[in-house]
Scaffold this active site. Structure first.
Site, PDB file in Angstrom:
ATOM      1  N   TYR A 245       0.863  -1.176   0.000  1.00  0.00           N
ATOM      2  CA  TYR A 245       0.000   0.000   0.000  1.00  0.00           C
ATOM      3  C   TYR A 245       0.903   1.231   0.000  1.00  0.00           C
ATOM      4  O   TYR A 245       1.852   1.312   0.771  1.00  0.00           O
ATOM      5  CB  TYR A 245      -0.896   0.023   1.244  1.00  0.00           C
ATOM      6  CG  TYR A 245      -1.410  -1.334   1.655  1.00  0.00           C
ATOM      7  CD1 TYR A 245      -2.354  -2.006   0.875  1.00  0.00           C
ATOM      8  CD2 TYR A 245      -0.937  -1.973   2.803  1.00  0.00           C
ATOM      9  CE1 TYR A 245      -2.815  -3.254   1.240  1.00  0.00           C
ATOM     10  CE2 TYR A 245      -1.396  -3.217   3.174  1.00  0.00           C
ATOM     11  CZ  TYR A 245      -2.334  -3.865   2.395  1.00  0.00           C
ATOM     12  OH  TYR A 245      -2.781  -5.103   2.746  1.00  0.00           O
TER      13      TYR A 245
ATOM     14  N   TRP B 287      -4.229   1.888   3.094  1.00  0.00           N
ATOM     15  CA  TRP B 287      -4.838   0.581   2.877  1.00  0.00           C
ATOM     16  C   TRP B 287      -6.343   0.750   2.694  1.00  0.00           C
ATOM     17  O   TRP B 287      -7.019   1.428   3.450  1.00  0.00           O
ATOM     18  CB  TRP B 287      -4.506  -0.420   3.971  1.00  0.00           C
ATOM     19  CG  TRP B 287      -4.642   0.030   5.391  1.00  0.00           C
ATOM     20  CD1 TRP B 287      -5.670   0.719   5.967  1.00  0.00           C
ATOM     21  CD2 TRP B 287      -3.691  -0.209   6.439  1.00  0.00           C
ATOM     22  NE1 TRP B 287      -5.437   0.919   7.294  1.00  0.00           N
ATOM     23  CE2 TRP B 287      -4.229   0.350   7.621  1.00  0.00           C
ATOM     24  CE3 TRP B 287      -2.463  -0.867   6.509  1.00  0.00           C
ATOM     25  CZ2 TRP B 287      -3.564   0.294   8.850  1.00  0.00           C
ATOM     26  CZ3 TRP B 287      -1.811  -0.912   7.733  1.00  0.00           C
ATOM     27  CH2 TRP B 287      -2.351  -0.337   8.876  1.00  0.00           C
TER      28      TRP B 287
ATOM     29  N   ASP C 230      -2.195   7.107 -10.129  1.00  0.00           N
ATOM     30  CA  ASP C 230      -2.362   5.690  -9.823  1.00  0.00           C
ATOM     31  C   ASP C 230      -2.305   4.810 -11.064  1.00  0.00           C
ATOM     32  O   ASP C 230      -2.206   5.284 -12.190  1.00  0.00           O
ATOM     33  CB  ASP C 230      -3.672   5.474  -9.073  1.00  0.00           C
ATOM     34  CG  ASP C 230      -3.473   4.633  -7.829  1.00  0.00           C
ATOM     35  OD1 ASP C 230      -2.868   3.546  -7.938  1.00  0.00           O
ATOM     36  OD2 ASP C 230      -3.893   5.062  -6.741  1.00  0.00           O
TER      37      ASP C 230
END
Length: 655
Positions: free
Chosen positions: A187, A201, A298
């Protein structure tokens, strides 16, 4: 094979011609990411990069897993399917009936090998604890170097709109406070100060469940973060293992040698690999206020929006002498994570087949689908409705619950071979068997919290396209497949009639795939569904079974780009419309993969930006490229998207 440490892995990939070293100074803030982005999008994933001049005491390794060859080297195999075969053989061995004493005795050596993969905690300290930073000198002695300070590590900043520097390749170790079963996950961690990061997380993750148990007990949660060591550790941390299965057991299986662990110094409840390069020890306190973490560029190719996450307080940093700091970037595919995903696709095919869905023959996760968005599965079909059986089983299987678009294909009617990697051949077979009115199934369920298309975070629509060979029971009595019609000039037909259409990809019908991709400048509420009804009813469009819509800034003729944008922006339940065609009794499925807005779609969440490098970073890397010594100049991939509106800019323009 087992590597003694990360340095041995670096030597192996360098000897294989898979590594370049950069001795010129490169800034960990944005520049390393820009160079790595250019390299990772080269054919086959480019080379791994060792940045030796970082402005810190430690070199940085990036793109280490970014090719099939390096992924195989990391896992000690010639090809990724070798691991799947090993797992399949193990399952067969353990599940086969043992009739007599001889059969049982033959099993003992195999069980002994299985036991040899289990992690072992060794006494004393490991190489990862040769240099120690804690608040105070340790009572037990040892080399104490002062208080821990994460800002002394070359933690990279990946993208210009990121909330700050992020640790991107952490091997995060936690334990359930009740049964003490370990979890190893990965994470991201945003750095907020010398002894403070966030711990990102998601609520679906096992470590988040551990945290919730500590909340109930009102106790601080010990956490340890390992960086580096044998490359099998980082892979195992990303693997979609069932809960309560130790990731270090998987790493031991991959290495064919058990993982040696040592107890942490300030968080002795947690063990970490002895050969790790760095270990960051600390705790998460349930009584703390949460941190506003992000944004972060991301793996979807979009920035994940900021949100509240727990604080991680650092109590110690230890490292081996002469460590290497490992990092990765994620963004618009393909990136290094695509090859980690490919390993998971191949490795976990065997357990899915043997424990959940035995009719599965193969599975493919195209890079444009960024893992969960698009999964193509080939099954051996024996009866009507078997596609729906597989659909339900897969959506209930671990992290496959996050899958958005599931495409099913089966054996062909003539028995010819069909390989999932041949996307055109698969698409022809799927559409040949597809009735859009009956063979698309829709459902809702948990989604990846990074999926920005969901109207509600972490919950949205799913779609299964059943392109399997149909049995008599599955075919409508009056349904007769339309003949292929590839001669129609779909581009002229559509652009002449509809001013809002800015591009049409008509290459697929020419390849025998009755599907169009259309770029649309959306300008009113309900525009796409209204447009789809009109298009489906046109004379000449009867053979088209499906139309994918993307916004006008997307080049519909760039198939990879259009599919990536489409898959990210679609909620299948909300965004589908089955419309009648000009031929009575036939339908065309429209799927709206455009940006969603408050004004036109009643979409209440913010829409994220696509990840691109800023001009200053692109220019800085361009200027120093000749001094890097890593080969011919590679232009920035971000330039491909510079002329497009995206994210909030596009939303504002639409509204």
């Amino acid at each position: 094979m087992a590597y003694k440490n990360q340095q041995e892995f670096i030597e192996a990939i360098e000897n294989a011609g898979e590594l370049v070293r950069i001795k010129t100074y490169v800034n960990p803030i944005l520049e390393m990411a820009e160079i790595t982005d250019r390299m990772s999008k080269e054919p086959g994933g480019g080379k791994a990069i060792l940045f030796e001049n970082t402005g810190y005491d430690f070199p940085v390794l990036m793109n280490a897993y970014g090719s099939e060859k390096r992924m195989c080297l990391a896992l000690g195999v010639n090809e990724l399917d070798d691991v799947a075969r090993d797992i399949e053989n193990l399952f067969k061995l353990l599940s086969a009936p043992k009739e007599g004493l001889i059969d049982k005795l033959k099993l003992l050596p195999k069980l002994s090998a299985f036991a040899s993969w289990m992690p072992k905690v060794k006494k004393g300290r490991g190489a990862c604890q040769e240099v120690i930073y804690t608040e105070k000198p340790l009572p037990s002695g040892g080399e104490w170097s002062g208080p821990p300070d994460i800002t002394k590590l070359p933690v990279i900043t990946c993208w210009p709109q990121d909330g700050g520097p992020f640790i991107t390749l952490p091997i995060i170790n936690t334990k359930d406070p009740n049964n003490h079963i370990r979890n190893v996950g990965m994470y991201r961690m945003q750095v907020f100060g010398p002894q403070l990061t966030a711990m990102h997380w998601h609520k679906h993750k096992v470590s988040a469940k551990h945290f919730n148990e500590y909340k109930k007990l009102n106790k601080k949660m010990p956490v340890a973060v390992a960086l580096g060591g044998d490359p099998a550790y980082a892979y195992a941390a990303t693997a979609p293992l069932p809960e309560n299965v130790d990731e270090y057991m998987l790493a031991g299986f991959l290495r064919k040698k058990k993982v040696e662990l040592v107890k942490c110094i300030t968080q002795p409840e947690i063990e970490v690999p002895a050969d790790a390069d760095f270990v960051i020890e600390g705790y998460v306190d349930p009584a703390d206020e949460l941190l506003w973490e992000g944004p972060f560029g991301d793996h979807t190719g979009y920035y994940s929006l900021p949100d509240w996450y727990p604080k991680f307080h650092i109590t110690a940093i230890t490292h081996k002498k002469n460590p290497v700091y490992p990092a990765t970037i994620v963004g618009i595919p393909p990136q290094e994570d695509a090859w980690l995903g490919k390993a998971t696709e191949r490795i976990f095919l065997a357990p899915i087949k043997m424990t959940l869905v035995p009719e599965i023959e193969d599975m493919e996760m195209p890079v444009e689908g960024v893992f969960h968005n698009l999964v193509i599965t080939k099954i051996h079909k024996d009866y009507a409705g078997q596609g729906q059986k597989v659909m339900n089983a897969m959506w209930g299987a671990g992290q496959m619950m996050f899958n958005k678009i599931l495409v099913l294909v089966s054996q062909t009617a003539d028995g010819s071979a069909l390989k999932l990697g041949d996307y055109k051949a698969c698409a022809r077979e799927i559409f040949k068997n597809l009735n859009p009115a009956t063979d698309l199934s829709f459902s809702q369920g948990p989604m990846d919290v990074l999926d920005h298309s969901c109207s509600k975070m972490g919950f949205g629509g799913k779609m299964c396209i059943d392109g399997t060979l149909k049995f008599e029971e599955e075919i409508q009595d009056d349904y007769i497949p339309l003949p292929e019609a590839t001669a129609t000039n779909y581009v002229a037909l559509l652009t002449d009639k509809f001013n809002e259409i800015t591009g049409v990809n008509a290459a697929l019908p020419r390849d025998g795939i009755p599907c169009l991709i259309i770029s649309v400048k959306k300008n009113r509420k309900g525009h796409i569904k209204e447009l789809h009804r009109q298009i489906a009813a046109l004379q000449g469009l009867e053979p088209i079974k499906m139309i994918l819509y993307v916004e006008h800034t997307v080049n519909a003729s760039d198939l990879a780009l259009a599919l990536w944008r489409f898959c990210n922006n679609l909620d299948p339940v909300r965004d589908h419309l089955l419309a009648p065609t000009a031929k009575e009794g036939y339908s065309c499925m429209g799927l709206d993969g455009t940006i969603k807005t408050k004004a036109f779609d009643n979409f209440q969440r913010d829409w994220p930006n696509i990840i691109v490098a800023d001009d200053a970073t692109i220019n800085a890397v361009d200027e120093k490229w000749g001094s890097l010594g890593i080969g011919a100049f590679i232009p920035s991939p971000s330039l491909k998207y510079k002329d497009q509106m995206y994210g909030q800019e596009a939303v504002a323009a639409m509204e």
